[in-house]
Design an enzyme around this catalytic site. Structure first.
Site, short mmCIF file in Angstrom:
data_model
loop_
_atom_site.label_atom_id
_atom_site.label_comp_id
_atom_site.label_asym_id
_atom_site.label_seq_id
_atom_site.Cartn_x
_atom_site.Cartn_y
_atom_site.Cartn_z
N ASP A 58 0.70 -1.26 0.04
CA ASP A 58 0.03 -0.06 -0.07
C ASP A 58 0.89 1.45 -0.05
N THR A 121 -5.05 14.04 -13.45
CA THR A 121 -6.13 14.00 -14.43
C THR A 121 -6.52 15.22 -14.79
N ASP A 122 -7.35 15.27 -16.08
CA ASP A 122 -7.67 16.76 -16.39
C ASP A 122 -9.15 17.24 -15.61
N TYR A 148 -14.03 11.41 -6.72
CA TYR A 148 -12.73 11.07 -7.13
C TYR A 148 -11.72 12.24 -7.67
N LYS A 152 -8.21 13.79 -6.37
CA LYS A 152 -7.04 14.03 -7.14
C LYS A 152 -6.48 15.62 -7.18
N LYS A 187 -14.52 0.61 -17.03
CA LYS A 187 -14.41 1.84 -17.86
C LYS A 187 -15.31 1.74 -19.18
N PRO A 190 -13.76 0.01 -22.64
CA PRO A 190 -13.77 -1.83 -22.44
C PRO A 190 -15.07 -2.18 -22.05
N ARG A 191 -15.88 -1.48 -21.38
CA ARG A 191 -17.15 -2.10 -20.99
C ARG A 191 -18.07 -2.27 -22.37
N GLN A 192 -17.97 -1.39 -23.11
CA GLN A 192 -18.76 -1.49 -24.15
C GLN A 192 -18.30 -2.50 -25.29
N LYS A 203 -24.14 0.28 -23.16
CA LYS A 203 -24.85 1.30 -22.22
C LYS A 203 -24.23 2.69 -22.54
N ARG A 212 -15.23 13.34 -24.09
CA ARG A 212 -14.03 13.19 -23.61
C ARG A 212 -13.12 13.24 -24.78
N ASP A 270 -28.48 8.41 -16.06
CA ASP A 270 -26.94 9.15 -16.22
C ASP A 270 -25.98 9.16 -14.88
P1 NAD Z 1 -6.51 1.91 -12.46
O1 NAD Z 1 -7.61 1.91 -11.44
O2 NAD Z 1 -6.46 0.97 -13.88
O3 NAD Z 1 -5.06 1.36 -11.63
C1 NAD Z 1 -4.79 1.90 -10.33
C2 NAD Z 1 -3.60 1.02 -9.90
O4 NAD Z 1 -3.58 1.41 -8.45
C3 NAD Z 1 -4.21 -0.56 -9.37
O5 NAD Z 1 -3.21 -1.40 -9.93
C4 NAD Z 1 -4.48 -0.52 -8.04
O6 NAD Z 1 -4.19 -2.01 -7.44
C5 NAD Z 1 -3.44 0.42 -7.54
N1 NAD Z 1 -3.67 0.84 -6.26
C6 NAD Z 1 -4.76 1.46 -5.82
N2 NAD Z 1 -4.70 1.88 -4.23
C7 NAD Z 1 -3.35 1.59 -4.02
C8 NAD Z 1 -2.84 1.81 -2.85
N3 NAD Z 1 -3.47 2.32 -1.81
N4 NAD Z 1 -1.35 1.30 -2.73
C9 NAD Z 1 -0.85 0.99 -3.99
N5 NAD Z 1 -1.42 0.58 -5.30
C10 NAD Z 1 -2.98 0.94 -5.16
O7 NAD Z 1 -6.03 3.33 -12.84
P2 NAD Z 1 -5.66 4.08 -14.10
O8 NAD Z 1 -6.70 4.48 -15.08
O9 NAD Z 1 -4.65 3.22 -14.54
O10 NAD Z 1 -5.05 5.51 -13.48
C11 NAD Z 1 -3.67 5.44 -13.01
C12 NAD Z 1 -3.46 6.79 -12.85
O11 NAD Z 1 -3.66 7.59 -13.83
C13 NAD Z 1 -4.41 7.43 -11.66
O12 NAD Z 1 -3.63 8.32 -10.95
C14 NAD Z 1 -5.58 8.20 -12.57
O13 NAD Z 1 -6.07 9.48 -11.57
C15 NAD Z 1 -4.63 8.71 -13.47
N6 NAD Z 1 -5.23 9.35 -14.68
C16 NAD Z 1 -6.23 8.30 -15.29
C17 NAD Z 1 -6.70 8.63 -16.74
C18 NAD Z 1 -7.78 7.41 -17.46
O14 NAD Z 1 -8.24 7.75 -18.45
N7 NAD Z 1 -7.98 6.23 -16.78
C19 NAD Z 1 -6.55 9.82 -17.28
C20 NAD Z 1 -5.65 10.68 -16.63
C21 NAD Z 1 -4.98 10.54 -15.44
O1 DAU Z 2 -10.47 12.38 -17.89
C1 DAU Z 2 -9.54 11.52 -17.45
C2 DAU Z 2 -10.38 10.42 -16.63
O2 DAU Z 2 -11.01 9.72 -17.30
C3 DAU Z 2 -9.51 9.83 -15.26
O3 DAU Z 2 -9.19 10.85 -14.46
C4 DAU Z 2 -10.28 8.72 -14.95
O4 DAU Z 2 -9.68 7.90 -13.94
C5 DAU Z 2 -10.78 7.88 -15.99
O5 DAU Z 2 -11.92 6.75 -15.33
C6 DAU Z 2 -11.66 8.70 -17.01
O6 DAU Z 2 -12.85 9.21 -16.16
P1 DAU Z 2 -14.30 9.49 -16.88
O7 DAU Z 2 -15.20 9.29 -15.90
O8 DAU Z 2 -14.51 10.46 -18.24
O9 DAU Z 2 -14.15 7.81 -17.39
P2 DAU Z 2 -15.15 6.75 -17.67
O10 DAU Z 2 -14.61 5.71 -18.60
O11 DAU Z 2 -15.74 6.16 -16.50
O12 DAU Z 2 -16.56 7.24 -18.81
C7 DAU Z 2 -16.34 7.93 -19.92
C8 DAU Z 2 -17.59 8.67 -20.32
O13 DAU Z 2 -18.48 7.56 -20.85
C9 DAU Z 2 -18.36 9.45 -19.21
O14 DAU Z 2 -18.85 10.53 -19.68
C10 DAU Z 2 -19.25 8.32 -18.70
C11 DAU Z 2 -19.66 7.69 -20.13
N1 DAU Z 2 -20.17 6.30 -19.71
C12 DAU Z 2 -19.47 5.37 -18.96
C13 DAU Z 2 -19.79 4.20 -18.61
C14 DAU Z 2 -18.92 3.07 -17.74
C15 DAU Z 2 -21.31 5.90 -20.33
O15 DAU Z 2 -21.72 6.44 -21.05
N2 DAU Z 2 -21.55 4.47 -20.27
C16 DAU Z 2 -20.92 3.65 -19.45
O16 DAU Z 2 -21.22 2.42 -19.34
#
Ligand code: NAD
Ligand code: DAU
Length: 332
Positions: A58, A121-122, A148, A152, A187, A190-192, A203, A212, A270
């Protein structure tokens, strides 16, 4: 050979970064990851053992973090609770990891004078109107919407304070939405894709107008390496690849790339407080540090991502039913 410590390296973007570092540098990587529901060790499978060491733990465990910082030349901090929908359901883990975990790393960076790059993140900037000509820049005021994004934002502010108050050698990057391999099925993309593979209709939250700004995870990785090597201490860099798309367009593209009718999706409840639009202006990163994205064709990148999910069902299948049950309980 540089010794890198990568937190959250078993998650989506962190594991893509570890693959990128092994391919493009001669650095050694130690991954520190708690293996929450979002972490997956098999995302690092096949990487050479002499280049990557895995430590399960952790980031809020101060003794463990201290021992790992003692032997690291630089730290890249990805670990976080990352999903907005989960933060609306149970915010507590977001405070523990994103705030207290980041604080714990900053204290270790201060003690050992370790170079730290903080991944953010943005979403810390809130959202934009659909017709707003502006995009986020490094000067945009913080205005996060969800539990969330507020945690951040809090973590970013801690980093800035530790730089100014204690001279910690840190940089921050705020990136837009990533897509690519190894992304959890909770997310959007991948969900779709996995819904279509399973014969479930995609969905779309609400009307699907939300925008986005998509970037391939490998482009995020190259940007982070660029900042780690050339970024100025105390500075923030926005990372984006000019990839704005509304959610409806993305769902329709996934369906047509997978050979289904483009309208074969459902509108569902929503998201509460759903941010309307994110858009990144990455001029600073491009002009000051010379970074450019390589994945310029979203449709091609999405098609490759679809192929990856088709070829790697064993990676995502264990999580799929639980995720869909969670969404169903929320009417999503
Ligand atoms: P993710 O949820 O896929 O991965 C997070 C990882 O952190 C996992 O492997 C989890 O096991 C680990 N983790 C969680 N809590 C922990 C802890 N207490 N100690 C050690 N490990 C821990 O997330 P992601 O989508 O890969 O995002 C990674 C980073 O990038 C995050 O900081 C997120 O805010 C940032 N980010 C994500 C996106 C996006 O589109 N997914 C965009 C911009 C920034
Ligand atoms: O902008 C960066 C962020 O992008 C990161 O900081 C976050 O960690 C990352 O999860 C992502 O956040 P979003 O909330 O934008 O991502 P998500 O994939 O959850 O959703 C993307 C868009 O799709 C958002 O407008 C919600 C919508 N959505 C999401 C899901 C899961 C749907 O319409 N249907 C769905 O089933």
């Amino acid at each position: 050979m540089r010794r890198l410590l990568v937190t959250g390296g078993a998650g989506f973007i962190g594991s893509n970064f570890v693959h990128h570092v092994v391919e493009h540098t001669d650095d050694h990587v130690t991954v520190l990851d708690k293996l929450t529901y979002a972490g997956n060790r098999t995302s690092l499978a096949g990487l050479p053992e002499d280049r990557v060491t895995f430590v399960e733990g952790d980031i809020a465990d101060a003794a463990l973090v201290d021992s790992l910082f003692a032997s690291a030349d630089a730290v890249v901090h990805y670990a976080a609770e990352s999903h907005n929908d989960n933060s609306l359901n149970d915010p507590r883990p977001f405070l523990d990891t994103n705030i207290i975990g980041t604080y714990t790393l900053l204290e270790a960076a201060r003690k050992h004078d370790t170079r730290l790059h903080h991944i953010s993140t943005d979403e810390v900037y809130g959202d934009l109107e659909l017709d707003d000509p502006e995009r986020f820049t490094e000067a945009t005021p913080y205005n996060p919407s969800s539990p969330y994004s507020s945690t951040k934002a809090g973590s970013d502010l801690l980093v800035r304070a530790w730089v100014r108050s204690f001279g910690v050698r840190a940089t921050i990057s705020n990136c837009s939405n990533n897509y690519g391999p190894y992304q959890h099925v909770e997310k959007f993309i991948p969900r779709q894709i996995t819904n279509v593979i399973r014969g479930i209709r995609p969905k779309l939250y609400g009307a699907g107008e939300n925008v986005r700004d998509w970037i391939h995870a490998d482009d995020h990785s190259s940007a982070v390496l660029t900042i780690l090597e050339g970024g100025e201490i105390g500075e923030t860099y926005l990372i984006g690849a000019d990839g704005e798309k509304d959610n409806k367009t993305v769902v329709e593209l996934i369906l047509s790339l997978m050979g289904e009718p483009a309208d074969a999706y459902d509108h569902v409840t929503d998201r509460a407080g759903h941010d309307l639009r994110y858009a990144i202006d990455s001029t600073k990163l491009r002009t000051e540090l010379g970074w450019t994205p390589q994945y310029r064709d979203f449709e091609a990148g999405l098609a490759a991502t679809i192929d990856w999910y088709k070829a790697n069902e064993a990676w995502w299948a264990p999580a799929k039913d639980g995720v869909e049950a969670f969404y169903a309980s929320k009417g999503q």
